[in-house]
Design an enzyme around this catalytic site. Sequence first.
Site, PDB file in Angstrom:
ATOM      1  N   GLU A 139       5.973-138.233  25.373  1.00 49.19           N
ATOM      2  CA  GLU A 139       6.656-138.477  24.084  1.00 49.19           C
ATOM      3  C   GLU A 139       6.628-139.948  23.690  1.00 49.19           C
ATOM      4  OE1 GLU A 139       7.044-135.910  22.437  1.00 49.19           O
ATOM      5  OE2 GLU A 139       7.036-134.464  24.082  1.00 49.19           O
ATOM      6  N   HIS A 142       3.513-140.721  22.005  1.00 51.29           N
ATOM      7  CA  HIS A 142       3.533-140.370  20.577  1.00 51.29           C
ATOM      8  C   HIS A 142       4.087-141.520  19.732  1.00 51.29           C
ATOM      9  CE1 HIS A 142       2.279-136.199  20.186  1.00 51.29           C
ATOM     10  NE2 HIS A 142       3.126-135.776  21.108  1.00 51.29           N
TER      11      HIS A 142
HETATM   12 NI    NI Z   1       3.227-133.941  22.127  1.00 48.67          NI
END
Ligand code: NI
Length: 152
Positions: A139, A142
Amino acid sequence: MAIRQIRLKGDEILSKKAKPIEKVDEKIKELAQDMLDTMYQNDGIGLAACQVGMLKDLIVYDVAYVEENGTKEPVVMINPKIKSRSKNMVVVEEGCLSFPDEFKEVTRHEKVTVEYLDIDGNKKVKHAKGMEAIVIQHETDHTEGITFVERD
Ligand code: NI
């Protein structure tokens, strides 16, 4: 409860870097809650704000939900920064709600220490290992505009 639309592979927002959150206000709290609702609705274990079209440095996850079958332990991390990483690496097959039907083995650090603000704006430190450490790495990637398909 509001389900937001998930941005899919090919959407340029997935390759952009998130902007830091300066104030944890009601709008951010609403976004975090919507992200959790969207994640659960889609049977995901983690979601970053760019995946719902917001370039904010915000991630949510819940690793208990899959591991313990129904028990919810949602975590919200605002401006998460990985401060240390174990030398030990692990290889796990990952997926992503923005890449439906794609799975790939990725090498990640077994443990990470992450600093972040919680949903009330309090500074927190978490020492994570196992699936939680992997989700945090996926994450936070991201938030840097990096997706798991670019990782080896
Ligand atoms: Ni993802």
